[in-house]
Design a protein around this motif. Structure first.
Motif, mmCIF file in Angstrom:
data_model
loop_
_atom_site.group_PDB
_atom_site.id
_atom_site.type_symbol
_atom_site.label_atom_id
_atom_site.label_comp_id
_atom_site.label_asym_id
_atom_site.label_seq_id
_atom_site.Cartn_x
_atom_site.Cartn_y
_atom_site.Cartn_z
ATOM 1 N N MET A 108 0.843 -1.171 0.000
ATOM 2 C CA MET A 108 0.000 0.000 0.000
ATOM 3 C C MET A 108 0.888 1.233 0.000
ATOM 4 O O MET A 108 1.985 1.222 0.498
ATOM 5 C CB MET A 108 -0.918 0.034 1.221
ATOM 6 N N SER A 109 0.330 2.296 -0.537
ATOM 7 C CA SER A 109 1.162 3.472 -0.675
ATOM 8 C C SER A 109 0.637 4.668 0.099
ATOM 9 O O SER A 109 -0.528 5.012 -0.018
ATOM 10 C CB SER A 109 1.279 3.850 -2.150
ATOM 11 N N ASP A 110 1.518 5.258 0.873
ATOM 12 C CA ASP A 110 1.193 6.510 1.547
ATOM 13 C C ASP A 110 1.652 7.687 0.698
ATOM 14 O O ASP A 110 1.643 8.821 1.161
ATOM 15 C CB ASP A 110 1.850 6.567 2.923
ATOM 16 N N ASP A 111 2.079 7.405 -0.538
ATOM 17 C CA ASP A 111 2.549 8.463 -1.423
ATOM 18 C C ASP A 111 1.404 9.270 -2.011
ATOM 19 O O ASP A 111 1.619 10.305 -2.615
ATOM 20 C CB ASP A 111 3.388 7.876 -2.564
ATOM 21 N N PHE A 112 0.186 8.798 -1.846
ATOM 22 C CA PHE A 112 -0.983 9.486 -2.365
ATOM 23 C C PHE A 112 -1.766 10.070 -1.203
ATOM 24 O O PHE A 112 -1.802 9.493 -0.120
ATOM 25 C CB PHE A 112 -1.868 8.518 -3.161
ATOM 26 N N VAL B 154 -3.230 1.825 -3.498
ATOM 27 C CA VAL B 154 -2.574 1.151 -4.618
ATOM 28 C C VAL B 154 -1.085 1.043 -4.328
ATOM 29 O O VAL B 154 -0.442 2.009 -3.916
ATOM 30 C CB VAL B 154 -2.828 1.927 -5.938
ATOM 31 N N SER B 155 -0.549 -0.112 -4.529
ATOM 32 C CA SER B 155 0.881 -0.333 -4.299
ATOM 33 C C SER B 155 1.718 0.331 -5.389
ATOM 34 O O SER B 155 1.300 0.421 -6.542
ATOM 35 C CB SER B 155 1.189 -1.830 -4.304
ATOM 36 N N LEU B 156 2.895 0.770 -4.990
ATOM 37 C CA LEU B 156 3.859 1.273 -5.974
ATOM 38 C C LEU B 156 4.720 0.106 -6.430
ATOM 39 O O LEU B 156 5.136 -0.727 -5.627
ATOM 40 C CB LEU B 156 4.731 2.374 -5.373
ATOM 41 N N MET B 157 4.965 0.058 -7.715
ATOM 42 C CA MET B 157 5.750 -1.008 -8.319
ATOM 43 C C MET B 157 7.011 -0.389 -8.933
ATOM 44 O O MET B 157 7.040 0.806 -9.203
ATOM 45 C CB MET B 157 4.936 -1.704 -9.412
ATOM 46 N N ILE C 225 -8.029 -1.776 -9.164
ATOM 47 C CA ILE C 225 -9.199 -2.580 -9.494
ATOM 48 C C ILE C 225 -10.429 -1.882 -8.918
ATOM 49 O O ILE C 225 -10.502 -1.627 -7.714
ATOM 50 C CB ILE C 225 -9.088 -4.010 -8.915
ATOM 51 N N ILE C 226 -11.387 -1.572 -9.774
ATOM 52 C CA ILE C 226 -12.610 -0.914 -9.328
ATOM 53 C C ILE C 226 -13.510 -1.973 -8.687
ATOM 54 O O ILE C 226 -13.789 -3.001 -9.296
ATOM 55 C CB ILE C 226 -13.316 -0.226 -10.509
ATOM 56 N N PRO C 227 -13.949 -1.725 -7.467
ATOM 57 C CA PRO C 227 -14.810 -2.703 -6.792
ATOM 58 C C PRO C 227 -16.114 -2.938 -7.560
ATOM 59 O O PRO C 227 -16.618 -2.049 -8.242
ATOM 60 C CB PRO C 227 -15.093 -2.056 -5.431
ATOM 61 N N ALA C 228 -16.666 -4.116 -7.416
ATOM 62 C CA ALA C 228 -17.939 -4.446 -8.063
ATOM 63 C C ALA C 228 -19.023 -3.498 -7.557
ATOM 64 O O ALA C 228 -19.072 -3.179 -6.362
ATOM 65 C CB ALA C 228 -18.317 -5.896 -7.760
#
Length: 106
Positions: free
Chosen positions: A1-5, A14-17, A34-37
């Motif tokens: 998980m990203s604290d960059d946002f 969203v993870s940074l890759m 991924i957009i949740p259902a």
């Protein structure tokens, strides 16, 4: 998980890759979001936007933050925010944030 946002960003969790380009340069990018259902959302309210309304204006009115427009787009299956308040007469679901509606499991 990203604290960059920022906390109100749709990319907050969203993870940074990283990847190494052929020239050896390291590139950092956000993983696919991924957009949740749509069925995961619970309606907080419904709204028929006026023809001149923008989705960020709707988000400001209901959440107090125009940057939360993506929550409304996701809950209504809209990939294109600029078209999210159309067509005229459309009934939009104004969702509870998944963090609330889904017992904190966004």
């Amino acid at each position: 998980m990203s604290d960059d946002f920022p906390p109100n960003s749709r990319y907050r969790n969203v993870s940074l890759m990283k990847r190494v380009a052929p020239d050896g340069t390291e590139e950092v990018y956000g993983a696919r979001r991924i957009i949740p259902a749509m069925e995961r959302y619970r309606a907080l309210d419904h709204l028929r936007p006026a023809s001149n309304m923008r989705i960020d204006d709707v988000a400001m009115d209901v959440y107090g933050d125009p940057e939360q427009y993506w929550r409304i787009c996701d809950a209504n299956g809209d990939a294109e925010p600029a078209q999210a308040t159309g067509p005229e007469g459309r009934l939009l679901v104004i969702p509870m944030p998944l963090e609330v509606a889904n017992d904190g499991n966004a």
